[in-house]
Scaffold this motif. Structure first.
Motif, mmCIF file in Angstrom:
data_model
loop_
_atom_site.group_PDB
_atom_site.id
_atom_site.type_symbol
_atom_site.label_atom_id
_atom_site.label_comp_id
_atom_site.label_asym_id
_atom_site.label_seq_id
_atom_site.Cartn_x
_atom_site.Cartn_y
_atom_site.Cartn_z
ATOM 1 N N GLN A 121 0.828 -1.203 0.000
ATOM 2 C CA GLN A 121 0.000 0.000 0.000
ATOM 3 C C GLN A 121 0.866 1.258 0.000
ATOM 4 N N LYS A 122 1.912 1.276 0.837
ATOM 5 C CA LYS A 122 2.787 2.437 0.906
ATOM 6 C C LYS A 122 3.549 2.627 -0.399
ATOM 7 N N SER A 123 3.941 1.509 -1.015
ATOM 8 C CA SER A 123 4.636 1.590 -2.297
ATOM 9 C C SER A 123 3.714 2.168 -3.363
ATOM 10 N N LEU A 124 2.457 1.733 -3.367
ATOM 11 C CA LEU A 124 1.484 2.248 -4.324
ATOM 12 C C LEU A 124 1.244 3.734 -4.097
ATOM 13 N N GLU A 125 1.101 4.135 -2.839
ATOM 14 C CA GLU A 125 0.885 5.545 -2.518
ATOM 15 C C GLU A 125 2.063 6.393 -2.967
ATOM 16 N N ALA A 126 3.284 5.869 -2.751
ATOM 17 C CA ALA A 126 4.482 6.602 -3.157
ATOM 18 C C ALA A 126 4.543 6.749 -4.676
ATOM 19 N N ASN A 127 4.169 5.677 -5.386
ATOM 20 C CA ASN A 127 4.183 5.732 -6.854
ATOM 21 C C ASN A 127 3.143 6.714 -7.381
ATOM 22 N N LEU A 128 1.962 6.712 -6.767
ATOM 23 C CA LEU A 128 0.917 7.634 -7.190
ATOM 24 C C LEU A 128 1.321 9.082 -6.927
ATOM 25 N N LYS A 129 1.963 9.319 -5.796
ATOM 26 C CA LYS A 129 2.430 10.671 -5.480
ATOM 27 C C LYS A 129 3.501 11.107 -6.473
ATOM 28 N N LYS A 130 4.419 10.177 -6.785
ATOM 29 C CA LYS A 130 5.483 10.502 -7.740
ATOM 30 C C LYS A 130 4.899 10.840 -9.098
ATOM 31 N N GLN A 131 3.894 10.076 -9.539
ATOM 32 C CA GLN A 131 3.272 10.333 -10.827
ATOM 33 C C GLN A 131 2.586 11.699 -10.849
ATOM 34 N N SER A 132 2.019 12.096 -9.713
ATOM 35 C CA SER A 132 1.281 13.356 -9.665
ATOM 36 C C SER A 132 2.197 14.573 -9.723
ATOM 37 N N ILE A 133 3.480 14.402 -9.418
ATOM 38 C CA ILE A 133 4.404 15.547 -9.411
ATOM 39 C C ILE A 133 5.491 15.422 -10.469
ATOM 40 N N THR A 134 5.370 14.424 -11.351
ATOM 41 C CA THR A 134 6.405 14.169 -12.346
ATOM 42 C C THR A 134 5.898 14.406 -13.756
ATOM 43 N N ASP A 135 6.736 15.022 -14.584
ATOM 44 C CA ASP A 135 6.447 15.186 -16.006
ATOM 45 C C ASP A 135 6.774 13.885 -16.723
ATOM 46 N N ASP A 136 5.806 13.329 -17.432
ATOM 47 C CA ASP A 136 5.970 12.009 -18.041
ATOM 48 C C ASP A 136 7.091 11.969 -19.072
ATOM 49 N N LEU A 137 7.229 13.020 -19.871
ATOM 50 C CA LEU A 137 8.189 12.988 -20.978
ATOM 51 C C LEU A 137 9.634 13.136 -20.509
ATOM 52 N N SER A 138 9.896 14.124 -19.677
ATOM 53 C CA SER A 138 11.280 14.406 -19.261
ATOM 54 C C SER A 138 11.723 13.585 -18.053
ATOM 55 N N GLY A 139 10.752 13.118 -17.263
ATOM 56 C CA GLY A 139 11.099 12.433 -16.028
ATOM 57 C C GLY A 139 11.440 13.378 -14.897
ATOM 58 N N LEU A 140 11.360 14.680 -15.166
ATOM 59 C CA LEU A 140 11.630 15.683 -14.135
ATOM 60 C C LEU A 140 10.335 15.997 -13.382
ATOM 61 N N TYR A 141 10.456 16.797 -12.322
ATOM 62 C CA TYR A 141 9.256 17.253 -11.631
ATOM 63 C C TYR A 141 8.462 18.172 -12.555
ATOM 64 N N ASN A 142 7.143 18.265 -12.326
ATOM 65 C CA ASN A 142 6.302 19.080 -13.191
ATOM 66 C C ASN A 142 6.111 20.492 -12.647
ATOM 67 N N GLN A 143 5.391 21.310 -13.429
ATOM 68 C CA GLN A 143 5.231 22.722 -13.086
ATOM 69 C C GLN A 143 4.453 22.912 -11.788
ATOM 70 N N ARG A 144 3.446 22.087 -11.572
ATOM 71 C CA ARG A 144 2.643 22.224 -10.343
ATOM 72 C C ARG A 144 3.523 22.035 -9.104
#
Length: 311
Positions: A121-144
């Motif tokens: 569960q914690k791993s899933l939560e961490a992955n979801l959080k990472k996806q929400s703050i990451t730009d898919d194309l560059s792999g960097l953090y996103n503007q938000r």
């Protein structure tokens, strides 16, 4: 005797670890699920190991007992859904949700608890959080996430008297890549930029894709001089590694370079002012021909022509 047998059978088939302790805190029940999760054999812990040995600190073990004695999470003497962590035999920290109850053990009070493994569960939560703050194309953090972290770092600098700097990066000639080679190659350039920034910046710095071919690098606890050094290091690394950089491109071919603007603050100005200064410094670098880094020290250094350039 019958009750003891039934209890033993229940603990044996329960999919969650069950651990009970006697009035002295020594483990008295350690079911097969607990063996599987923690890597101990019941024979090695029952009657021999204190429950504190499973927690990472005395404070964690004490917090469990104090919460159980209060009524914060259930009735006094009971604990429901308390999240903490325990240590496996090899020292791995395992997040758990604990439900427990005090039980009478002669003149003392022991306890019995159900330990639900929260690793997945914690791993899933961490992955979801990472996806929400990451730009898919560059792999960097996103503007938000950029705005969120910049605000926090500026507040920290203002409170503790430090400095925070910002590098604004724009790729000169990127439109040529998309127009002449196609958007797939343009996407590849963005991916390479993301990897280059991650490989070049310090562990304490954060890189973001601000939008399109524009990037931001946030440098906590860094003054203007050191952030200029970082900006030039990024530019030199780009020129040495990008196939389309001025060091590789022949005359008439696609040429990509970097324009970098650097701004530093003590955190006392509004967030958008710092961003505007870094952006204007980047445009100064672009108007100077690109392939350079330009600092902009303060709001007084902003000229009308700068504002018109980014309008």
């Amino acid at each position: 005797m019958r009750n003891t047998t039934v209890l033993s059978e229940i603990t044996a088939i329960c999919p969650d670890p069950i651990i009970a302790v006697d009035g002295k805190g020594v483990i008295s029940v350690f079911n097969p699920a607990a063996e599987k999760l923690l890597g101990y054999q019941a024979d090695d812990v029952v009657g021999k190991m204190h429950i504190r040995a499973l927690y990472s600190s005395e404070a964690d073990a004490r917090a469990v007992m104090l919460t159980m004695l209060s009524s914060r999470l259930g009735a006094s003497g009971k604990l429901e859904g308390y999240e903490t962590a325990i240590l496996s035999h090899d020292g791995t920290r395992i997040p758990i949700r604990l439900s427990a109850s005090l039980v009478k053990d002669g003149d003392r009070r022991g306890s019995i608890g159900f330990f639900h493994d929260l690793t997945q569960q914690k791993s899933l939560e961490a992955n979801l959080k990472k996806q929400s703050i990451t730009d898919d194309l560059s792999g960097l953090y996103n503007q938000r996430y950029f705005y969120s972290r910049l605000s926090k770092e500026m507040e920290r600098a203002k409170r503790y008297g430090g400095r925070v700097s910002l590098i604004c990066i724009d790729l000169d000639g990127f439109k040529q890549v998309n127009d002449r080679l196609g958007h797939l190659e343009g996407d590849q350039v963005i991916r390479r930029m993301g990897q280059l920034l991650q490989d070049t910046i310090r562990d304490s710095d954060l890189a973001f894709r601000y939008g399109g071919d524009e990037f931001m690098v946030l440098l906590p606890n860094t003054d203007a001089e050191h952030s200029m050094n970082s900006a030039n290091r990024i530019r030199e690394r780009f020129n040495a590694s990008c196939f389309y950089s001025p060091e590789f491109a022949a005359e008439g071919e696609i040429c990509l370079s970097m324009s970098l603007g650097v701004a530093s603050t003590d955190g006392s100005e509004p967030v958008d002012h710092l961003i505007q200064r870094a952006d204007m410094a980047m445009y100064r670098a672009k108007h100077a021909g690109g392939d350079c880094a330009v600092p902009l020290q303060g709001c007084a250094d902003i000229k009308t022509q700068d504002a018109e350039a980014i309008a």
